[in-house]
Motif scaffolding. Structure first.
Motif, PDB file in Angstrom:
ATOM      1  N   VAL A 253      18.904   9.943  -3.855  1.00  0.00           N
ATOM      2  CA  VAL A 253      17.893   9.914  -4.920  1.00  0.00           C
ATOM      3  C   VAL A 253      18.623   9.905  -6.268  1.00  0.00           C
ATOM      4  O   VAL A 253      18.707  10.926  -6.951  1.00  0.00           O
ATOM      5  CB  VAL A 253      16.949  11.139  -4.833  1.00  0.00           C
ATOM      6  N   PRO A 254      19.144   8.753  -6.672  1.00  0.00           N
ATOM      7  CA  PRO A 254      19.935   8.684  -7.915  1.00  0.00           C
ATOM      8  C   PRO A 254      19.177   9.133  -9.156  1.00  0.00           C
ATOM      9  O   PRO A 254      19.781   9.604 -10.126  1.00  0.00           O
ATOM     10  CB  PRO A 254      20.313   7.199  -8.003  1.00  0.00           C
ATOM     11  N   SER A 255      17.861   8.985  -9.170  1.00  0.00           N
ATOM     12  CA  SER A 255      17.102   9.340 -10.376  1.00  0.00           C
ATOM     13  C   SER A 255      17.231  10.816 -10.713  1.00  0.00           C
ATOM     14  O   SER A 255      17.061  11.208 -11.875  1.00  0.00           O
ATOM     15  CB  SER A 255      15.625   8.989 -10.190  1.00  0.00           C
ATOM     16  N   LEU A 256      17.529  11.658  -9.741  1.00  0.00           N
ATOM     17  CA  LEU A 256      17.604  13.095  -9.987  1.00  0.00           C
ATOM     18  C   LEU A 256      18.753  13.480 -10.899  1.00  0.00           C
ATOM     19  O   LEU A 256      18.716  14.534 -11.537  1.00  0.00           O
ATOM     20  CB  LEU A 256      17.722  13.854  -8.663  1.00  0.00           C
ATOM     21  N   VAL A 257      19.792  12.656 -10.945  1.00  0.00           N
ATOM     22  CA  VAL A 257      20.972  13.015 -11.738  1.00  0.00           C
ATOM     23  C   VAL A 257      21.114  12.157 -12.994  1.00  0.00           C
ATOM     24  O   VAL A 257      22.090  12.292 -13.730  1.00  0.00           O
ATOM     25  CB  VAL A 257      22.253  12.908 -10.886  1.00  0.00           C
ATOM     26  N   GLU A 258      20.150  11.262 -13.250  1.00  0.00           N
ATOM     27  CA  GLU A 258      20.196  10.471 -14.471  1.00  0.00           C
ATOM     28  C   GLU A 258      19.938  11.384 -15.677  1.00  0.00           C
ATOM     29  O   GLU A 258      18.992  12.157 -15.697  1.00  0.00           O
ATOM     30  CB  GLU A 258      19.146   9.365 -14.435  1.00  0.00           C
ATOM     31  N   SER A 259      20.789  11.268 -16.682  1.00  0.00           N
ATOM     32  CA  SER A 259      20.681  12.163 -17.835  1.00  0.00           C
ATOM     33  C   SER A 259      19.586  11.752 -18.809  1.00  0.00           C
ATOM     34  O   SER A 259      19.123  12.573 -19.607  1.00  0.00           O
ATOM     35  CB  SER A 259      22.021  12.221 -18.579  1.00  0.00           C
ATOM     36  N   GLY A 260      19.154  10.493 -18.774  1.00  0.00           N
ATOM     37  CA  GLY A 260      18.118  10.030 -19.693  1.00  0.00           C
ATOM     38  C   GLY A 260      16.811   9.757 -18.989  1.00  0.00           C
ATOM     39  O   GLY A 260      16.791   9.300 -17.840  1.00  0.00           O
ATOM     40  N   PHE A 261      15.701  10.013 -19.676  1.00  0.00           N
ATOM     41  CA  PHE A 261      14.387   9.848 -19.071  1.00  0.00           C
ATOM     42  C   PHE A 261      14.107   8.394 -18.712  1.00  0.00           C
ATOM     43  O   PHE A 261      13.600   8.101 -17.627  1.00  0.00           O
ATOM     44  CB  PHE A 261      13.306  10.370 -20.015  1.00  0.00           C
ATOM     45  N   LEU A 262      14.425   7.463 -19.604  1.00  0.00           N
ATOM     46  CA  LEU A 262      14.129   6.061 -19.346  1.00  0.00           C
ATOM     47  C   LEU A 262      14.942   5.529 -18.175  1.00  0.00           C
ATOM     48  O   LEU A 262      14.417   4.800 -17.317  1.00  0.00           O
ATOM     49  CB  LEU A 262      14.386   5.232 -20.601  1.00  0.00           C
ATOM     50  N   ALA A 263      16.230   5.883 -18.130  1.00  0.00           N
ATOM     51  CA  ALA A 263      17.072   5.437 -17.012  1.00  0.00           C
ATOM     52  C   ALA A 263      16.574   6.037 -15.701  1.00  0.00           C
ATOM     53  O   ALA A 263      16.534   5.360 -14.664  1.00  0.00           O
ATOM     54  CB  ALA A 263      18.523   5.826 -17.264  1.00  0.00           C
ATOM     55  N   ALA A 264      16.177   7.308 -15.743  1.00  0.00           N
ATOM     56  CA  ALA A 264      15.649   7.955 -14.546  1.00  0.00           C
ATOM     57  C   ALA A 264      14.345   7.307 -14.103  1.00  0.00           C
ATOM     58  O   ALA A 264      14.094   7.131 -12.908  1.00  0.00           O
ATOM     59  CB  ALA A 264      15.441   9.441 -14.795  1.00  0.00           C
ATOM     60  N   SER A 265      13.496   6.934 -15.052  1.00  0.00           N
ATOM     61  CA  SER A 265      12.228   6.294 -14.713  1.00  0.00           C
ATOM     62  C   SER A 265      12.456   4.949 -14.038  1.00  0.00           C
ATOM     63  O   SER A 265      11.733   4.596 -13.098  1.00  0.00           O
ATOM     64  CB  SER A 265      11.379   6.107 -15.981  1.00  0.00           C
ATOM     65  N   ALA A 266      13.435   4.194 -14.514  1.00  0.00           N
ATOM     66  CA  ALA A 266      13.750   2.910 -13.877  1.00  0.00           C
ATOM     67  C   ALA A 266      14.218   3.126 -12.444  1.00  0.00           C
ATOM     68  O   ALA A 266      13.820   2.389 -11.524  1.00  0.00           O
ATOM     69  CB  ALA A 266      14.823   2.180 -14.689  1.00  0.00           C
ATOM     70  N   GLU A 267      15.049   4.134 -12.237  1.00  0.00           N
ATOM     71  CA  GLU A 267      15.499   4.463 -10.877  1.00  0.00           C
ATOM     72  C   GLU A 267      14.323   4.902 -10.016  1.00  0.00           C
ATOM     73  O   GLU A 267      14.201   4.513  -8.855  1.00  0.00           O
ATOM     74  CB  GLU A 267      16.552   5.573 -10.922  1.00  0.00           C
ATOM     75  N   ARG A 268      13.457   5.708 -10.595  1.00  0.00           N
ATOM     76  CA  ARG A 268      12.319   6.225  -9.822  1.00  0.00           C
ATOM     77  C   ARG A 268      11.366   5.110  -9.407  1.00  0.00           C
ATOM     78  O   ARG A 268      10.770   5.187  -8.327  1.00  0.00           O
ATOM     79  CB  ARG A 268      11.568   7.293 -10.633  1.00  0.00           C
ATOM     80  N   PHE A 269      11.222   4.091 -10.247  1.00  0.00           N
ATOM     81  CA  PHE A 269      10.359   2.981  -9.862  1.00  0.00           C
ATOM     82  C   PHE A 269      10.875   2.320  -8.581  1.00  0.00           C
ATOM     83  O   PHE A 269      10.096   2.042  -7.652  1.00  0.00           O
ATOM     84  CB  PHE A 269      10.278   1.944 -10.986  1.00  0.00           C
ATOM     85  N   ALA A 270      12.180   2.071  -8.525  1.00  0.00           N
ATOM     86  CA  ALA A 270      12.760   1.466  -7.328  1.00  0.00           C
ATOM     87  C   ALA A 270      12.630   2.401  -6.128  1.00  0.00           C
ATOM     88  O   ALA A 270      12.309   1.966  -5.014  1.00  0.00           O
ATOM     89  CB  ALA A 270      14.227   1.126  -7.577  1.00  0.00           C
ATOM     90  N   GLU A 271      12.854   3.691  -6.346  1.00  0.00           N
ATOM     91  CA  GLU A 271      12.757   4.659  -5.253  1.00  0.00           C
ATOM     92  C   GLU A 271      11.319   4.777  -4.753  1.00  0.00           C
ATOM     93  O   GLU A 271      11.073   4.803  -3.545  1.00  0.00           O
ATOM     94  CB  GLU A 271      13.277   6.020  -5.739  1.00  0.00           C
ATOM     95  N   TRP A 272      10.368   4.846  -5.683  1.00  0.00           N
ATOM     96  CA  TRP A 272       8.958   4.968  -5.298  1.00  0.00           C
ATOM     97  C   TRP A 272       8.513   3.746  -4.508  1.00  0.00           C
ATOM     98  O   TRP A 272       7.777   3.865  -3.517  1.00  0.00           O
ATOM     99  CB  TRP A 272       8.100   5.133  -6.545  1.00  0.00           C
ATOM    100  N   THR A 273       8.944   2.577  -4.932  1.00  0.00           N
ATOM    101  CA  THR A 273       8.563   1.344  -4.240  1.00  0.00           C
ATOM    102  C   THR A 273       9.038   1.350  -2.796  1.00  0.00           C
ATOM    103  O   THR A 273       8.352   0.850  -1.898  1.00  0.00           O
ATOM    104  CB  THR A 273       9.151   0.119  -4.977  1.00  0.00           C
ATOM    105  N   LEU A 274      10.194   1.943  -2.549  1.00  0.00           N
ATOM    106  CA  LEU A 274      10.718   2.039  -1.182  1.00  0.00           C
ATOM    107  C   LEU A 274      10.071   3.183  -0.415  1.00  0.00           C
ATOM    108  O   LEU A 274       9.621   3.009   0.713  1.00  0.00           O
ATOM    109  CB  LEU A 274      12.229   2.238  -1.222  1.00  0.00           C
ATOM    110  N   TYR A 275      10.004   4.367  -1.030  1.00  0.00           N
ATOM    111  CA  TYR A 275       9.543   5.555  -0.313  1.00  0.00           C
ATOM    112  C   TYR A 275       8.076   5.493   0.077  1.00  0.00           C
ATOM    113  O   TYR A 275       7.678   6.004   1.128  1.00  0.00           O
ATOM    114  CB  TYR A 275       9.767   6.815  -1.164  1.00  0.00           C
ATOM    115  N   THR A 276       7.239   4.876  -0.765  1.00  0.00           N
ATOM    116  CA  THR A 276       5.798   4.923  -0.525  1.00  0.00           C
ATOM    117  C   THR A 276       5.398   4.278   0.799  1.00  0.00           C
ATOM    118  O   THR A 276       4.739   4.927   1.625  1.00  0.00           O
ATOM    119  CB  THR A 276       5.043   4.281  -1.699  1.00  0.00           C
TER     120      THR A 276
END
Length: 413
Positions: free
Chosen positions: A185-208
């Motif tokens: 879950v790379p988004s958990l360690v992203e230091s910036g909100f926008l970068a983390a949100s971009a990671e989370r979009f990809a993760e959510w698309t897969l996990y859902t």
């Protein structure tokens, strides 16, 4: 044109009944404590979470009774709730066409809410998985009981086989101690909100979709089956089934989850990766028994509380202040679920307080319990003031927009 063929076209949601059954709301409210415990632990991004005896004990208890059991319990209750919604539409004079439109629209907006939740806060979102399930599989509400149960069993077996193959495939290329909590879950360690949100979009698309097919579907279908019988609403009629489900379900969950829990809590040394994967798979598969087991146990507790209040001659039949407050959380489960994610993001995320990189297992439990307790207090205040949860109000309005039911005043014009 018959009621079942009349197209929906105006705002007229079915009217709520005069009262709600305690068991489903109590189960949802209590279940959100489990969700809080699991998600708070999920935010921990370092391997050194078990440091003291308190960490070991709490990790052992949570791994045995909560982890892998929360989503099956949540999914069963969601499947149960879809039957309740369909019944309300039919009771308001609608037909299957109306119910299907309402449920699919609800699923669409849940998918949208889940996407927002997943991108902004938590990629392992469950709301989107339920929304996708409603969009794709609402037809199961008309399936025969045998179809529901056999499909649940077939999906469970397929999920177990796929998890075993994929897990062992990864394990053969892994050495003991190589696992990194944040690696998946790379988004958990992203230091910036926008970068983390971009990671989370990809993760959510897969996990859902993966979560829907491999985790949610079996208990969701069982929940539909249980909803047809009103098992949680009329527990006295299903007492034997509930007792057996509680004993067997929780018994299987505890026994099957014990080896993995002992390793996770570091009471036992970590075995070879292949053995560790098998322990994890057995632990999570047992969650499909633990979810119904918890649902049955909470329903029995609700029955006991209700009958005790009745025997005492309480004027309003109240099950007690604590149970009433927890049930208030269940009535506002979506709002409380989203509120938890906001708190955890602020506390654990790198662009928040950043405690996910340093907190221990017991620290995560403390944050989870306090957060859940806060939602209980807020839900009880809302109940006393006659207020619904804001997320529930929004979802209800979006769901019933442009829907006219024959039994409503608008439908008779």
């Amino acid at each position: 044109m018959s009621p079942s063929r009349r197209p929906p076209s105006a705002v007229a949601p079915p009217v709520l009944g005069p009262g709600r059954s305690l068991a489903p709301d109590l189960a949802r409210g209590f279940m959100l404590l489990f969700i809080a415990l699991v998600n708070a632990q999920f935010f921990l991004t370092h391997p050194d979470t078990v440091r003291t005896l308190a960490d070991q004990v709490l990790t052992f208890v949570q791994s045995t009774l909560v982890n892998g059991r929360a989503i099956p319990l949540f999914s069963l209750l969601f499947g149960y709730g879809t039957v309740w919604i369909m019944r309300r539409v039919l009771d308001a004079g609608g037909g299957w066409v109306h119910a299907r439109v309402v449920l699919r629209r609800r699923g669409l907006w849940m998918l949208v809410i889940g996407l927002a939740h997943g991108v902004l806060l938590l990629p392992v979102d469950i709301v989107g998985a339920y929304g996708l399930g409603l969009l794709l599989f609402v037809g199961f509400l008309r399936a025969r009981d045998a179809v529901l149960l056999w499909t649940a069993g077939a999906v469970a077996l397929a999920s177990a086989a796929l998890n075993t193959v994929l897990g062992l495939g990864d394990a053969f290329g892994t050495s003991p101690g190589d696992t990194d909590p944040a690696s998946a879950v790379p988004s958990l360690v992203e230091s910036g909100f926008l970068a983390a949100s971009a990671e989370r979009f990809a993760e959510w698309t897969l996990y859902t979709p993966v979560t829907l097919v491999l985790v949610v579907m079996p208990p969701l279908l069982v929940g539909m089956w249980a909803g047809r019988r009103g098992i949680l609403e009329r527990p006295r009629e299903h007492l034997t089934l509930l007792v057996r489900t509680a004993v067997v379900g929780l018994g299987v969950a505890v026994v099957a989850g014990l080896p993995d829990a002992l390793v996770t809590a570091e009471f036992l040394p970590e075995p070879e990766p292949q053995v560790l994967v098998l322990l994890w798979i057995v632990h999570d598969l047992a969650g499909w028994a633990g979810g119904p087991g918890w649902a049955a146990l909470i329903t029995l507790v609700a029955l006991w509380l209700t009958e005790r209040a009745t025997s005492r001659g309480d004027g309003d039949g109240s099950p007690g202040a604590i149970a009433t407050a927890i049930a208030a959380v269940g009535e506002r489960s979506l709002s409380c679920y989203l509120a938890q994610a906001v708190v955890f993001t602020v506390v654990f995320a790198p662009y928040g307080l950043g405690l996910g990189a340093t907190a221990s297992a017991s620290g995560a439990v403390l944050v989870a319990v306090l957060t859940w307790g806060l939602t209980v207090a807020l839900a009880e205040i809302s109940r006393r003031r006659g207020l619904r949860g804001p997320a529930e109000v929004l979802l209800r309005r979006l769901t019933y927009a442009r829907t006219r039911l024959p039994g409503s005043p608008e439908g008779r014009r």
